[in-house]
Structures are given as C-alpha cells and as structure tokens.
Design an enzyme around this catalytic site. Structure first.
Site, PDB file in Angstrom:
ATOM      1  N   HIS A   1     106.748  37.750  38.663  1.00 31.18           N
ATOM      2  CA  HIS A   1     106.690  37.677  40.118  1.00 31.18           C
ATOM      3  C   HIS A   1     105.619  36.673  40.537  1.00 31.18           C
ATOM      4  CE1 HIS A   1     108.743  41.703  40.972  1.00 31.18           C
ATOM      5  NE2 HIS A   1     108.470  41.796  39.673  1.00 31.18           N
TER       6      HIS A   1
ATOM      7  N   ASP B   1     106.240  45.146  45.893  1.00 25.71           N
ATOM      8  CA  ASP B   1     107.480  44.938  45.161  1.00 25.71           C
ATOM      9  C   ASP B   1     108.434  46.046  45.569  1.00 25.71           C
ATOM     10  OD1 ASP B   1     109.551  44.693  43.401  1.00 25.71           O
ATOM     11  OD2 ASP B   1     108.349  44.856  41.585  1.00 25.71           O
TER      12      ASP B   1
ATOM     13  N   GLU C   1     102.175  47.046  39.618  1.00 23.90           N
ATOM     14  CA  GLU C   1     102.441  47.050  38.181  1.00 23.90           C
ATOM     15  C   GLU C   1     101.214  46.548  37.405  1.00 23.90           C
ATOM     16  OE1 GLU C   1     106.290  46.344  35.239  1.00 23.90           O
ATOM     17  OE2 GLU C   1     106.241  45.297  37.169  1.00 23.90           O
TER      18      GLU C   1
ATOM     19  N   ASN D   1     103.098  41.403  42.372  1.00 22.38           N
ATOM     20  CA  ASN D   1     103.337  42.215  41.183  1.00 22.38           C
ATOM     21  C   ASN D   1     102.797  41.407  40.006  1.00 22.38           C
ATOM     22  OD1 ASN D   1     104.525  43.134  38.723  1.00 22.38           O
ATOM     23  ND2 ASN D   1     106.091  44.244  39.869  1.00 22.38           N
TER      24      ASN D   1
ATOM     25  N   ASN E   1     111.685  46.036  45.066  1.00 23.25           N
ATOM     26  CA  ASN E   1     112.840  46.135  44.172  1.00 23.25           C
ATOM     27  C   ASN E   1     114.142  46.261  44.955  1.00 23.25           C
ATOM     28  OD1 ASN E   1     112.291  45.846  41.331  1.00 23.25           O
ATOM     29  ND2 ASN E   1     110.995  47.666  41.472  1.00 23.25           N
TER      30      ASN E   1
END
Length: 264
Positions: free
Chosen positions: A251, A150, A34, A7, A152
C-alpha cells in the site's frame, strides 16, 4: 493540517520507509494499519526522533493500528465500539484541538473478508455495521471527523483494474460496497473522489504477478470526512512513488490537507 493514512504492512520491517516518508511528507497526523507487532515492539524511538508522538494498538504478528502525530493525541477509543468480544486490533480513535474546533481521527483496518464463503465475510460486514454506528455518533458531535484507513473495499468498478475478475472478491462484492455507501450516506465524503472525480488511481498493488509494473492496482485506502471536515478540504493525494521504493509496503500513503491547524 495534513492527515495521512498508510497500511505499512509490518512497521518493524519498514521503519526506515516510515521515518523517511515522515521527513519528506511532514504530516501532522499519520494513521497506520497492519503494523503487525505488539505495543512494546513499535519503533517508538525512531518515530519520536522524527518529531512525532505515538498511540499504538498492537497485536502479535497480525493486524495492529497506530496513530502518529506531532502533538500528543487524546485517545478516545482503542477498539471499535459495539463488540466487547472482538480481540482483533483494528481501530484506534483520538481527538485533537484545532483552530476550527475539535477534530476526531480514527485509524481503521477493516477486515479483508475473504474467502467469501467463510465466517470472515460476515465478520467484515458486521465490523462495517459497527463502524457505521460509530460514524453516526461522531456526526452528532458536529466535530471535524476523519475516518481513515485500509477499508478493504473498492467503492466502484473505477477503483479496480479488472472489475470482472474481481467481481466476486470480498473487496468488490455488492454487500461490501453497500456497507461503505451506508457510511457515506450518513453525510461523509470520500475525500479523494471529491477532488478527483474522474481519476483512475490506486493505493494498493499486490506483490504477485507483476501487479506494480503492470499498474494492476486497487483503491482501497480511504479518508472519509464529516461535512465539517469536507468544508475545509483543500487537497487530497496518493503518494504512488512509495510503492517503487526498496522493500515497500503493498500500500502507499493517502493524505488530505484541511484548512485548520492544531491548537496550542
């Protein structure tokens, strides 16, 4: 074959970080999340100068994923199947020919889901259900599969520096962890945990409250491997040092090495 996920948290702001890491790490495939830019704003010239091809699914100011590779990928999906109305740029999937047969890789930017009491949390869980369905379909192909990005989600309390403080966050909620386990239970393997079962290691440190120097981190960036890919798993690591470089992402890259090479 080295496959990594990162990320990057705004690829235009961190183009130098990206190209420097590509030169040092020499991955065959890098999956970015991202990127925070539209397709035509992605730094293709710089990435291509480093010896890589690009497949980009961008979005203005938010989200966005990309796949960077030494050989031209065959892009299979530019969005996660299952919801034609989902306009968020969170998924790109490609196929490569390797010495061990076809390899499918996906770059995944799973929704954060906070605040839990809003529509964002159901969207996260619905996205994970769609991802489970796609993961199931890919297993049926019996190809090597790497679903990376990612997520999350902190899979267990071992993956968060303060489990009590984070217990009600969307990243640690039981529903999020159960949805991730549902994907793993299809037959996928968390590559890092398979090779480092006892390690307390993180891939994300917030910019706030001195998280990095205090090592207040989370492990939320994962590479999930199909059984065929797991059989060829040689190494998996987290490039923690990237968080300490100038203008870092919050990250860091996470990578695997598989015992195969790109064909042709």
């Amino acid at each position: 074959m080295k496959i990594a996920t990162w990320n990057i948290n705004s690829v235009r702001r961190r183009t130098g970080n990206l190209t420097d890491w590509l030169k040092r790490a020499q991955p065959d495939v890098l999956l970015l999340q991202e990127i925070k830019c539209q397709d035509d704003q992605f730094p293709r010239l710089e990435v291509e100068a480093a010896g890589y091809c690009c497949a980009v699914v961008g979005q203005k100011s938010w989200n966005g994923v990309a796949l960077v590779s030494r050989t031209q990928p065959e892009v299979v999906n530019r969005a996660l199947p299952g919801d034609d109305g989902d306009a968020q740029a969170r998924y790109v999937e490609a196929r490569f020919a390797t010495s061990a047969g076809p390899l499918h890789v996906a770059s995944i930017y799973l929704p954060n889901g906070n605040p839990v009491g809003t529509e964002k949390f159901p969207y996260k869980l619905a996205f994970m259900q769609r991802l489970r369905q796609r993961a199931h379909e890919l297993l049926d192909s019996e190809a090597l599969v790497v679903l990376a990005g990612d997520y999350n989600v902190c899979p267990t309390d071992k993956d968060v520096y303060d489990p009590i403080a984070w217990a009600n966050d969307a990243l640690c909620r039981p529903e999020s962890r159960q949805a991730l386990r549902a994907i793993l239970n299809l037959g996928y393997t968390d590559a890092f945990r398979a090779l480092h079962p006892g390690a307390q290691a993180y891939s994300f440190w917030d910019y706030q409250a001195g998280a990095w120097p205090k090592n207040n981190g989370l492990r939320i960036d994962h590479l999930l491997l199909s059984p065929q890919a797991t059989d060829r798993l040689k190494a998996c690591g987290i490039d923690r040092a990237e968080r300490g470089r100038p203008e870092p992402s919050d990250h860091v890259p996470v990578w695997v090495e598989l015992d195969t090479v790109v064909a042709g």
